[in-house]
Design a protein around this motif. Structure first.
Motif: not given
Lengths: 110, 454
Positions: B44, B119, B141, B145, B148-149, B151, B318-320, B435
């Motif tokens: 991220s 991403l 997700i 959604r 999200i930063r 993926a 996934v980062s968020y 995530w």
């Protein structure tokens, strides 16, 4: 007699999300069966009390005289979310080794 | 075919000791250098850098390292495999090409492994029926959604092997698994087939031992840290791999550190889940099959490893964005250090209430007392000093900033003999949460771009 686990095992811990893993390894091969008998998931869960919010799972690794524990919901949300000083559970290894277990009175401990 | 190959670990994470890979190349013979730079949160950070400048998004420290190390790699014909490419492996490769051109290494082959960054395709993937639900919680997700930063899919050894087969000496990847970086050269050198599960699993074990740098060679070594020589110049592990899948874990003689059955065991259990099912994109390794034997000073043989076929999924990381945290601290000295710290905690909590600040969580720890071991630790009578740590988590940034202003005033308004406020106001930090999900392998394909330096 009762001894602290640290006399019988070494360990390393780490994280996967909010789950901490602790692998404990018998310092001598003959200690492995004692660890297997005494360090049950139930007793590990009781040892940590409120520190581990979820279940404790145990996996046996007789090939390297080790037991691997997964402590679920133990890291305050885990990784980057947690407010805990030990965010990755790096020191949980020796917290587990504080546990006292029963060993035969004649067991040779170095 | 070579009798064996030496694959050296040069970096356990982004920020590991800078000169470790240099020592690995200069202090003895190696054939491959593997360097792991990526963690979930790293992606991220890199994605943010890339959004500001499309030519960034990789580990810039790696470029600094290449300035120093590339001449040695070329001279000794050591191949380098690293995931330093982050979310922009092609840009990273171009930066290395610039160094190679300047130094006059015409003909040097470089490769970038990419295609892991999904991403920009997330919506299309979701629309075509990939749920990408959270592997741990089962949540949809859609709940994250719009936050999200990054993926990324975790690729295995396959695209790295492809790059090696195209003659690349420097291979820069995006999100390839740490273990795949070590497995790939074995497949390439020994011609292992993609269904020789036991051999592939052995390579993965080698990767697991290499991936955390010195953690396998005397670093963070509980059973015998006092015995570890020269930690200031600790030798990172080297996996000596043989065509039948046998490994010898070792290190350069001239460097510090220690490799024995205990150091290897401690690394084997690190971040381990179910030992019978260590899932990677190329094979499922069985950690309960591994046998270890000390076969010389700083030499541990790893053998009899068993593996099983891979699954039909890639893991996705996934980062968020998930709100903010702020952690403040003050140090209280004897006498009554713990009582003073507890009083400070009480005051801050009352201040939070008085100011009407709302947080999802307020968390206090007393460092020097029980911050690490919590309720498993016995009480410490009359500690010499205690560090009071108080952290808050929430979504309201303004409340966070107000909280940050509340710590230092305690020095003049709270309990006595307090210090440790040198850093001033604590920083409000963005939380980037992680995530984990799964994606069918056929939905995404790794890409390999190989170029020659002119």
């Amino acid at each position: 007699m009762k001894v602290q686990l640290i006399k019988l095992a070494h360990a390393r811990s780490g994280d996967k999300g909010d789950t901490a893993n602790v692998g404990i390894i018998a310092l001598k091969p003959e200690y492995y069966e004692i660890l297997k008998k005494e360090v049950t998931p139930e007793r590990v869960k009781a040892h940590f009390g409120e520190m581990v919010k979820g279940p404790v799972q145990r996996f046996e690794m007789p090939n390297i005289d080790a037991l691997n524990f997964l402590l679920h919901n133990a890291l305050g949300g885990g990784g980057t979310t947690t407010l805990k000083h030990d965010a990755q559970g790096k020191t949980i290894s020796t917290a587990l080794l504080r546990m006292e277990i029963d060993v035969p009175d004649d067991l040779a401990i170095f | 075919m070579r009798e064996f190959i030496r694959i050296a670990s040069g970096q356990g994470y982004w920020g590991d000791r800078f000169d470790a890979p240099i020592d690995q190349v200069r202090e003895g013979p190696i054939d491959y250098l593997m360097m792991d730079y990526l963690a979930e949160v790293t992606m991220s950070i890199m994605q943010k850098q890339k959004s500001r400048d499309p030519n960034l998004g990789y580990a810039k420290d790696f470029i600094r390292l290449m300035e120093v190390l590339l001449p040695d790699l070329v001279e000794k014909n050591v191949k380098l495999i690293t995931n330093a490419g982050g979310v922009n492996p092609v840009a990273c490769m171009i930066a290395v090409r610039e160094i190679a051109e300047r130094k006059g290494y015409g003909g040097l082959r470089l490769a970038a492994v990419y295609g892991d960054d999904i991403l920009n395709y997330l919506d299309a993937l979701i629309a075509s029926g990939n749920e990408l639900k959270n592997m741990e919680t089962g949540e949809s997700i859609q709940t994250i959604r719009n936050r999200i930063r990054s993926a990324n899919v975790y690729f295995g050894a396959r695209p790295v092997v492809e790059a090696l087969e195209q003659g690349a000496q420097i291979i820069i990847t995006g999100r390839v698994t740490d273990t795949g970086l070590t497995l790939a050269p074995m497949i390439h050198e020994f011609g292992w087939k993609w269904d020789e599960w036991d051999k592939l699993a052995a390579g993965i074990i080698g990767g697991h031992i290499n991936e955390c740098g010195a953690q396998a060679s005397g670093g963070n070594f509980l059973a015998g840290w006092k015995e570890v020589p020269k930690m200031e110049r600790i030798g990172f592990p080297i996996v000596e791999a043989y065509p039948d899948g046998t490994l010898i874990i070792t290190k350069h003689e001239s460097l510090g550190g220690l490799v024995d059955v205990r150091t290897v065991k401690e690394q084997l259990v690190y971040e381990l889940g179910d030992p019978k099912e260590y899932i990677t994109p190329d094979v499922v390794a069985d950690f309960t099959s591994i046998r270890l034997k000390q076969v010389g000073e700083n030499r541990v043989k790893v053998f009899d490893v068993k593996g099983a076929p891979f699954t039909e999924f890639y893991k996705v990381s996934v980062s968020y964005f998930d709100g903010f945290t702020c952690i403040g601290q003050l140090t209280y000295a004897w006498p009554d250090a713990l009582e003073k710290a507890k009083k400070a905690d009480e005051i801050i909590r009352k201040r939070i209430e008085y100011l009407g600040l709302t947080f999802e969580e307020i968390h206090t720890e007393f460092l020097g007392y029980n911050a690490c071991h919590g309720t498993t630790a016995p009480p410490v009578p009359d500690p010499n000093e205690v560090v009071f740590l108080i952290g808050v988590r929430g979504n309201n940034k303004k409340d966070m900033e107000k909280f940050a202003n509340e710590i230092v005033p305690l020095v003049l308004t709270g309990p006595p003999t307090v210090t440790g406020f040198g850093g001033g106001r604590p920083r409000v930090r963005e939380v980037i949460a992680y995530w984990p999900a799964l994606l069918k392998k056929e939905e995404v394909a790794p890409k390999v771009l190989t170029i020659s330096v002119i």
